[in-house]
Write a protein that holds these residues in place. Structure first.
Motif, PDB file in Angstrom:
ATOM      1  N   MET A   1       0.837  -1.186   0.000  1.00 31.51           N
ATOM      2  CA  MET A   1       0.000   0.000   0.000  1.00 31.51           C
ATOM      3  C   MET A   1       0.885   1.255   0.000  1.00 31.51           C
ATOM      4  O   MET A   1       1.865   1.328   0.693  1.00 31.51           O
ATOM      5  CB  MET A   1      -0.899  -0.020   1.234  1.00 31.51           C
ATOM      6  N   ALA A   2       0.477   2.232  -0.766  1.00 34.63           N
ATOM      7  CA  ALA A   2       1.287   3.444  -0.840  1.00 34.63           C
ATOM      8  C   ALA A   2       1.189   4.230   0.458  1.00 34.63           C
ATOM      9  O   ALA A   2       0.159   4.264   1.093  1.00 34.63           O
ATOM     10  CB  ALA A   2       0.802   4.311  -2.000  1.00 34.63           C
ATOM     11  N   ARG A   4       1.576   7.907   2.637  1.00 29.87           N
ATOM     12  CA  ARG A   4       1.190   9.279   2.365  1.00 29.87           C
ATOM     13  C   ARG A   4       2.413  10.074   1.937  1.00 29.87           C
ATOM     14  O   ARG A   4       3.461  10.024   2.566  1.00 29.87           O
ATOM     15  CB  ARG A   4       0.580   9.894   3.620  1.00 29.87           C
ATOM     16  N   HIS A  64      -7.332   3.268 -10.412  1.00 33.47           N
ATOM     17  CA  HIS A  64      -8.569   3.951 -10.033  1.00 33.47           C
ATOM     18  C   HIS A  64      -8.283   5.423  -9.767  1.00 33.47           C
ATOM     19  O   HIS A  64      -7.182   5.780  -9.342  1.00 33.47           O
ATOM     20  CB  HIS A  64      -9.164   3.330  -8.774  1.00 33.47           C
ATOM     21  N   SER A  65      -9.280   6.210  -9.992  1.00 37.11           N
ATOM     22  CA  SER A  65      -9.159   7.621  -9.673  1.00 37.11           C
ATOM     23  C   SER A  65     -10.491   8.099  -9.100  1.00 37.11           C
ATOM     24  O   SER A  65     -11.549   7.825  -9.668  1.00 37.11           O
ATOM     25  CB  SER A  65      -8.806   8.409 -10.942  1.00 37.11           C
ATOM     26  N   THR A  66     -10.427   8.767  -7.959  1.00 34.56           N
ATOM     27  CA  THR A  66     -11.635   9.308  -7.347  1.00 34.56           C
ATOM     28  C   THR A  66     -11.495  10.816  -7.290  1.00 34.56           C
ATOM     29  O   THR A  66     -10.460  11.334  -6.862  1.00 34.56           O
ATOM     30  CB  THR A  66     -11.823   8.750  -5.925  1.00 34.56           C
ATOM     31  N   VAL A  67     -12.524  11.500  -7.734  1.00 36.88           N
ATOM     32  CA  VAL A  67     -12.442  12.949  -7.885  1.00 36.88           C
ATOM     33  C   VAL A  67     -13.652  13.583  -7.217  1.00 36.88           C
ATOM     34  O   VAL A  67     -14.782  13.122  -7.400  1.00 36.88           O
ATOM     35  CB  VAL A  67     -12.429  13.324  -9.393  1.00 36.88           C
ATOM     36  N   TRP A  92     -10.401  17.733  -5.829  1.00 36.46           N
ATOM     37  CA  TRP A  92      -9.462  16.862  -5.156  1.00 36.46           C
ATOM     38  C   TRP A  92      -9.434  15.541  -5.917  1.00 36.46           C
ATOM     39  O   TRP A  92     -10.481  14.911  -6.128  1.00 36.46           O
ATOM     40  CB  TRP A  92      -9.855  16.627  -3.696  1.00 36.46           C
ATOM     41  N   ASP A  94      -7.679  11.796  -6.316  1.00 37.95           N
ATOM     42  CA  ASP A  94      -6.935  10.771  -5.593  1.00 37.95           C
ATOM     43  C   ASP A  94      -6.738   9.570  -6.520  1.00 37.95           C
ATOM     44  O   ASP A  94      -7.700   8.902  -6.890  1.00 37.95           O
ATOM     45  CB  ASP A  94      -7.741  10.361  -4.354  1.00 37.95           C
ATOM     46  N   ASN A  95      -5.493   9.330  -6.905  1.00 35.05           N
ATOM     47  CA  ASN A  95      -5.192   8.243  -7.841  1.00 35.05           C
ATOM     48  C   ASN A  95      -4.616   7.034  -7.100  1.00 35.05           C
ATOM     49  O   ASN A  95      -3.861   7.184  -6.149  1.00 35.05           O
ATOM     50  CB  ASN A  95      -4.177   8.697  -8.889  1.00 35.05           C
ATOM     51  N   ASN A  96      -4.977   5.889  -7.588  1.00 40.27           N
ATOM     52  CA  ASN A  96      -4.437   4.662  -7.023  1.00 40.27           C
ATOM     53  C   ASN A  96      -4.059   3.747  -8.179  1.00 40.27           C
ATOM     54  O   ASN A  96      -4.924   3.269  -8.903  1.00 40.27           O
ATOM     55  CB  ASN A  96      -5.503   3.999  -6.132  1.00 40.27           C
ATOM     56  N   ASP A 109       0.246   6.911  -7.816  1.00 40.98           N
ATOM     57  CA  ASP A 109      -0.497   6.896  -6.549  1.00 40.98           C
ATOM     58  C   ASP A 109      -0.626   8.291  -5.944  1.00 40.98           C
ATOM     59  O   ASP A 109      -0.886   8.422  -4.751  1.00 40.98           O
ATOM     60  CB  ASP A 109       0.195   5.961  -5.545  1.00 40.98           C
ATOM     61  N   ASP A 110      -0.436   9.286  -6.746  1.00 35.54           N
ATOM     62  CA  ASP A 110      -0.418  10.648  -6.220  1.00 35.54           C
ATOM     63  C   ASP A 110      -1.849  11.150  -5.983  1.00 35.54           C
ATOM     64  O   ASP A 110      -2.828  10.632  -6.550  1.00 35.54           O
ATOM     65  CB  ASP A 110       0.298  11.568  -7.218  1.00 35.54           C
ATOM     66  N   ASN A 111      -1.958  12.153  -5.117  1.00 37.59           N
ATOM     67  CA  ASN A 111      -3.237  12.849  -4.938  1.00 37.59           C
ATOM     68  C   ASN A 111      -2.947  14.328  -4.829  1.00 37.59           C
ATOM     69  O   ASN A 111      -1.905  14.730  -4.318  1.00 37.59           O
ATOM     70  CB  ASN A 111      -3.959  12.352  -3.683  1.00 37.59           C
ATOM     71  N   LEU A 113      -4.867  18.623  -5.429  1.00 40.23           N
ATOM     72  CA  LEU A 113      -5.950  19.488  -5.874  1.00 40.23           C
ATOM     73  C   LEU A 113      -5.685  19.844  -7.336  1.00 40.23           C
ATOM     74  O   LEU A 113      -4.612  20.354  -7.664  1.00 40.23           O
ATOM     75  CB  LEU A 113      -5.974  20.756  -5.014  1.00 40.23           C
TER      76      LEU A 113
ATOM     77  N   MET B   1      -4.975  -3.473  -3.018  1.00 43.41           N
ATOM     78  CA  MET B   1      -6.422  -3.265  -2.890  1.00 43.41           C
ATOM     79  C   MET B   1      -6.741  -1.780  -3.019  1.00 43.41           C
ATOM     80  O   MET B   1      -6.017  -0.948  -2.468  1.00 43.41           O
ATOM     81  CB  MET B   1      -6.883  -3.781  -1.532  1.00 43.41           C
ATOM     82  N   TYR B   2      -7.782  -1.462  -3.693  1.00 42.94           N
ATOM     83  CA  TYR B   2      -8.133  -0.061  -3.897  1.00 42.94           C
ATOM     84  C   TYR B   2      -8.850   0.501  -2.680  1.00 42.94           C
ATOM     85  O   TYR B   2      -9.848  -0.039  -2.231  1.00 42.94           O
ATOM     86  CB  TYR B   2      -9.030   0.078  -5.127  1.00 42.94           C
ATOM     87  N   PRO B   4     -10.282   4.110  -1.753  1.00 42.13           N
ATOM     88  CA  PRO B   4     -10.450   5.493  -2.149  1.00 42.13           C
ATOM     89  C   PRO B   4     -10.186   6.429  -0.973  1.00 42.13           C
ATOM     90  O   PRO B   4     -10.523   6.123   0.154  1.00 42.13           O
ATOM     91  CB  PRO B   4     -11.899   5.564  -2.610  1.00 42.13           C
ATOM     92  N   PHE B   5      -9.585   7.581  -1.266  1.00 40.33           N
ATOM     93  CA  PHE B   5      -9.278   8.604  -0.262  1.00 40.33           C
ATOM     94  C   PHE B   5      -8.469   8.052   0.915  1.00 40.33           C
ATOM     95  O   PHE B   5      -8.729   8.345   2.056  1.00 40.33           O
ATOM     96  CB  PHE B   5     -10.547   9.283   0.239  1.00 40.33           C
ATOM     97  N   ARG B   6      -7.443   7.233   0.588  1.00 37.50           N
ATOM     98  CA  ARG B   6      -6.625   6.740   1.672  1.00 37.50           C
ATOM     99  C   ARG B   6      -5.757   7.863   2.233  1.00 37.50           C
ATOM    100  O   ARG B   6      -5.241   7.760   3.324  1.00 37.50           O
ATOM    101  CB  ARG B   6      -5.762   5.579   1.191  1.00 37.50           C
ATOM    102  N   HIS B   7      -5.569   8.944   1.446  1.00 36.43           N
ATOM    103  CA  HIS B   7      -4.796  10.087   1.939  1.00 36.43           C
ATOM    104  C   HIS B   7      -5.744  10.988   2.712  1.00 36.43           C
ATOM    105  O   HIS B   7      -5.922  12.147   2.407  1.00 36.43           O
ATOM    106  CB  HIS B   7      -4.184  10.860   0.775  1.00 36.43           C
ATOM    107  N   LEU B  14     -10.972  19.235   2.645  1.00 32.32           N
ATOM    108  CA  LEU B  14     -11.668  19.644   1.429  1.00 32.32           C
ATOM    109  C   LEU B  14     -13.041  18.991   1.325  1.00 32.32           C
ATOM    110  O   LEU B  14     -14.031  19.628   0.946  1.00 32.32           O
ATOM    111  CB  LEU B  14     -10.821  19.307   0.206  1.00 32.32           C
ATOM    112  N   ILE B  18     -16.590  20.703   1.020  1.00 35.34           N
ATOM    113  CA  ILE B  18     -17.473  20.387  -0.089  1.00 35.34           C
ATOM    114  C   ILE B  18     -18.866  20.023   0.422  1.00 35.34           C
ATOM    115  O   ILE B  18     -19.879  20.471  -0.106  1.00 35.34           O
ATOM    116  CB  ILE B  18     -16.856  19.257  -0.939  1.00 35.34           C
TER     117      ILE B  18
END
Lengths: 342, 337
Positions: A1-2, A4, A64-67, A92, A94-96, A109-111, A113, B1-2, B4-7, B14, B18
């Motif tokens: 796992m990446a 922070r 995956h990417s969550t925005v 924001w 968040d890439n995985n 794996d960067d995140n 803004l 494993m994925y 989301p928003f692990r950071h 934010l 939001i």
């Protein structure tokens, strides 16, 4: 796992400034009439979230990417007419394991803004006068400016062709009875205000009015981004016939004095309610390194987008390499995206 | 494993912001706002004399959709027609000339987008097809077709509809077969535009109308302020004061110049939309009818009141001066408040 990652101070400052802007707007909207400017007037404000999964055949992995972000559009208007329009889109992201990602992410794996369109377009000179835009804007070149693909799987070749899709700077833009135009000077930092010494982007597009069924545009571009200098001259067209559209863009120029020819051709179809969009796109990239013969890459994409209502957009796209630069291994990428606007 | 928003530490602030802002979020538009079309080309084309414009953004919501469904069954609003929309007020020398409103209408060839120009009385001035991908577009963009819409009110546009409420009545406007479906879509779009503009932007329309009237009477008028819920109980001298509107007029420095009183007036057995501009010393500064006078002679009698003051019925030599008195009394009573 990446783990922070360390966030540089400039990123933190930008995120804090953006958060402060949105906070100020929220407070103003929540209590209209108490501030000197009523921000809730002529305001559009939407929470915009999306999730994207991308399957890379060559790497045999899925990213995956969550925005999540705000899409804000505010027209400032006085008694004597409109003064200007603020468009603020900060997300924001968040890439995985996003193997193929825009260059402003440090790695897969960067995140961070991400600013899409974030500018103020001053229109206070009057109806027939040019407007002045300041902030983060799309580089005015080719198809992208008129079809606008920010946040969608459907894309143009803006980024790979120019080395930058949007940047901080200023532009003059406007319309005449026949044409629309935008000429921009930007800093070359892309997502960040910071620029390396000597970086710059000059770009401009002159086109026929975008509401027509046949649209033509001519563009020019020159940039110095890091160690790479680029020039481009391009022509783009859009032809709409019934539910079908044909889009094309060809540009030529050089990267560090190596000749370049890039192009895009797309056929798309919408159903009568326009809830469905299907497109077939071909992208062609070629470069002639030191006049030793052209090296070419060809991609084909098939995509579909379903917009059942004002909130949801579901997209899928399959992209395959038909040929690659220097005979590199060909990849196939399948993407799915779910987007919701509140 | 994925995950989301692990950071989370970076994203949480934010996200909270939001969510906070989400409470203030407005009815949504399916596309990103950066794709919103600039109005300049349409305003320039529909009001070539305009030198500026002002945007007024308002919500077209489900209540408006229900209103359309009630008034124009089986028509309704496409989901893309809901959300925040803009009415543009075309200006010349800061005086409202009319309105531009762009609406989309579903058709067999996708959405058509029509930019409508409405005069200050919300009658159609002209229209321009912003987006139309049908072979018949050029024919229906021609003046020969457009002129059938000119100066038509909501009620007059409705009279052009066939009983199915979707197509143009053939007996009034015969069209080639290939143009009929598109012509029907344009007509329905125009009817919806007149209806929705009145329903959603009624206050702004009334203010623009009053400002234009005030500027005819008071050279220095810069702004007007509608008197909210203004209604006079009195209905006298042929002035239907119960349907009246009143707006105070101010100059650039915010000084009160007077007011504009607008109400239907019974003239020769018909109701005429007449407005009186009354200055702050109770003198008549101007008078006109939005739909013209029944005759030049009647117009001259009204014009003769300009510059005079009326405070009692004994001063009045005719019915028109009694109307002027009624308008003055109602207006001054309000200005003194």
């Amino acid at each position: 796992m990446a783990c922070r990652k360390y966030q540089p101070a400039s990123r933190r400052r930008a995120a804090a400034a953006t958060a402060a802007l949105y906070c100020g707007i929220a407070l103003n909207v929540a209590s209209p009439g108490t501030a000197a400017i009523d921000f809730s007037d002529n305001l559009r404000l939407t929470l915009d979230v999306s999730s994207r999964s991308v399957r890379y055949s060559l790497a045999d992995t899925t990213g995956h990417s969550t925005v999540a972000g705000m899409d804000l559009h505010k027209v400032f208007s006085g008694e004597n007419g409109d003064i200007g329009t603020l468009t603020a889109q900060a997300y924001w992201t968040d890439n995985n394991n996003l193997v193929k990602h825009p260059g402003f992410f440090d790695d897969e794996d960067d995140n961070r803004l991400v600013y899409r369109i974030f500018n103020f377009n001053y229109s206070g000179f009057g109806l027939h006068k040019p407007r002045l835009r300041f902030g983060h804007m799309e580089i005015p070149f080719g198809l992208e400016q008129t079809i606008n693909t920010n946040g969608t799987l459907h894309d143009s070749i803006h980024g790979p062709n120019l080395g930058i899709k949007a940047d901080w700077g200023a532009s003059i833009n406007g319309e005449t009875a026949t044409f629309e135009y935008e000429v921009a000077v930007t800093r070359g930092g892309g997502q960040t205000w910071h620029r390396d010494n000597g970086d710059f982007v000059y770009a401009g597009r002159l086109g026929t009015q975008r509401h027509r069924n046949l649209v033509w545009g001519l563009s020019a571009y020159s940039s110095e981004l890091g160690a790479t200098s680029r020039t481009r001259f391009g022509i783009d067209m859009q032809w709409y016939k019934g539910l079908w559209a044909l889009l094309g863009e060809v540009s030529t120029g050089d990267n560090d004095n190596q000749n370049v020819l890039n192009s895009l051709l797309e056929v798309n179809y919408r159903n009568p309610t326009e809830q469905w969009l299907a497109y077939l796109q071909t992208r062609y990239f070629s470069i002639d390194p030191n006049d030793r013969g052209w090296d070419e890459a060809l991609q084909s994409l098939l995509g579909v987008r379903y917009t059942p209502d004002n909130h949801w957009a579901l997209s899928a796209q399959y992209q395959t390499d038909l040929s690659t630069f220097r005979g590199a291994a060909e990849d196939r990428v399948f993407s799915l995206q779910l987007r919701y606007r509140f | 494993m994925y995950t989301p928003f692990r950071h989370l530490p970076g994203a949480t602030l934010l996200l909270l912001l939001i969510l906070l802002l989400g409470a203030a979020a407005s009815p949504v538009f399916a596309q990103a706002y950066c794709s919103l079309r600039d109005p300049v080309i349409s305003i320039d084309r529909l009001f070539p004399e305009a030198d500026n414009y002002r945007s007024v953004v308002r919500v077209v919501d489900r209540a408006v959709r229900q209103q359309v469904s009630r008034e124009l069954p089986p028509n309704t609003l496409h989901f893309g027609e809901l959300g925040r929309h803009t009415l543009y007020i075309a200006l010349k020398d800061n005086i409202p000339l009319g309105f531009v409103h762009s609406r989309s209408e579903q058709s067999r060839w996708g959405l058509i987008e029509v930019a409508w120009a409405l005069d200050l009385s919300l009658r159609i001035k002209d229209f321009h097809l912003q987006r139309c991908r049908n072979a018949a577009c050029n024919d229906l963009q021609a003046l020969q077709f457009r002129r059938h819409f000119f100066k038509k009110s909501y009620a007059q546009l409705r009279d052009m509809l066939a009983p199915d409420n979707r197509s143009v009545d053939d007996s009034q406007l015969p069209l080639p077969e290939k143009s009929k479906a598109l012509a029907g879509a344009i007509l329905v779009c125009g009817i919806k535009t007149a209806l929705i503009t009145q329903y959603v932007w009624g206050k702004e329309v009334a203010e623009a109308q009053m400002l234009a009237r005030a500027r005819q009477a008071f050279n220095d008028a810069a702004t007007v302020e509608l008197v909210p819920d203004f209604r006079s109980e009195r209905a006298a001298a042929g002035v239907r004061a119960e349907q009246a509107q009143l707006a105070r007029a101010y100059d650039k420095q915010g000084r009160l110049l007077g007011a504009v009183f607008h109400a239907p007036h019974d003239i020769e057995g018909q109701a005429y939309p007449v407005w009186w501009a009354i200055d702050n010393r109770a003198a008549i500064a101007g008078v006109a009818s939005d739909s013209g006078w029944p005759s030049e002679q009647v117009g001259r009698v009204f014009d003769a009141t300009v510059g005079k003051s009326f405070s009692a019925s004994q001063q009045c030599a005719n019915q028109v001066e009694l109307m002027a008195l009624e308008a003055t009394r109602t207006t001054m009573a309000n200005l003194k408040e």
